[in-house]
Design an enzyme around this catalytic site. Sequence first.
Site, PDB file in Angstrom:
ATOM      1  N   GLN A   1      44.585  40.131  38.994  1.00 46.86           N
ATOM      2  CA  GLN A   1      43.617  40.641  38.013  1.00 46.86           C
ATOM      3  C   GLN A   1      42.422  41.266  38.739  1.00 46.86           C
ATOM      4  OE1 GLN A   1      44.073  40.697  34.579  1.00 46.86           O
ATOM      5  NE2 GLN A   1      42.229  41.953  34.598  1.00 46.86           N
TER       6      GLN A   1
ATOM      7  N   LYS B   1      47.684  38.000  28.683  1.00 48.72           N
ATOM      8  CA  LYS B   1      48.943  38.333  29.372  1.00 48.72           C
ATOM      9  C   LYS B   1      49.862  37.106  29.415  1.00 48.72           C
ATOM     10  CE  LYS B   1      46.640  41.922  32.028  1.00 48.72           C
ATOM     11  NZ  LYS B   1      46.001  42.329  33.284  1.00 48.72           N
TER      12      LYS B   1
ATOM     13  N   ASP C   1      52.136  46.265  37.722  1.00 45.94           N
ATOM     14  CA  ASP C   1      50.950  47.003  37.272  1.00 45.94           C
ATOM     15  C   ASP C   1      51.082  48.498  37.604  1.00 45.94           C
ATOM     16  OD1 ASP C   1      49.060  45.543  35.868  1.00 45.94           O
ATOM     17  OD2 ASP C   1      48.167  44.653  37.668  1.00 45.94           O
TER      18      ASP C   1
END
Length: 291
Positions: free
Chosen positions: A96, A52, A119
């Site tokens: 994460q 990412k 997200d």
Amino acid sequence: MQIIDGKKISAEIKLEIAEEVKQILTKSGKRPHLTAILIGNDGASETYVAHKVKACEQVGFESTLIRYDYTISEEDLLDKIRQINKDDNIDGLIVQLPVPEHISEQKIIETIAPEKDVDGFHPVNVGRMTIGLPAYVSATPNGILELFKRYKIDTEGKHCVVVGRSNIVGKPMSILMSQKDYPGNATVTVCHSRTKNIGEICKQADILIVALGKPGFIKADMVKEGAVVIDVGTSRIKSDKTKSGWKLKGDVDFEQVAPKCSYITPVPGGVGPMTIVSLLKNTLKSAKKEI
Ligand code: NAP
């Protein structure tokens, strides 16, 4: 049979994003900024976050990686999230997953401000997506929709079977495929661990989207001739052919199933690269205050 090349499409989209970043930079002097929080040092999470951060660099985003030891307390983590929520210099924030057991994943998700939740896990974004309002849509399902668009795959009136009902893939995917829009307008069936006759149901699918995390679960006798098969599964399995000693394997038995399909995504190189560009796209939307 056509193999859907997520790697190629994601590279094209990255160029499109990089072009937009240049324009934003000329207008406002500021780059879109994604912040990622990583707790502990789980191998898979390290790899995902590294990808990412690298993708941010490739498109000209600013990125910040905040690392914590796995002993960080829930309250300290939530405080940091609240601080980032107020920071006008940061457009998107991701934590994460998975997080250590003493930290509530749901509390983290609900503490991230919905307008920075790139997200797309916050209930506000999930709710808005469900009723068709502009929202940050979970990256993997959104990446799959993008593949349908780029390959001009017809979804209207098709029977779409989604295997898996996780909050981040299966559930949003099933909702998106039933939305009154393209790519959607499909008739959707959701399968999970309690589904009976899963093979028969999968065999009825014109579009089969598989996200369960069981390598090679979908065999040729579970797939209709001419089906579109999207394999989300990415399990790490041991391999003596790679330097690292492991390789990624999908939920679909690719060798057996591919010859029956009209389209199929490989693992790796199918859905995975699209997930990362969806995250970049959401961050870009946030920087442009589009939602
Ligand atoms: P998850 O939270 O692990 O949930 C798995 C789902 O599969 C659950 O709904 C479960 O049913 C169902 N399931 C498990 N065993 C089953 C069986 N034998 N028959 C039918 N259904 C079964 O799923 P996830 O987080 O969505 O991850 C799924 C896979 O996708 C993993 O391999 C993950 O690594 C991968 N993934 C890839 C990406 C990417 O970018 N490529 C992104 C996210 C996830 P129940 O609900 O009944 O337990």
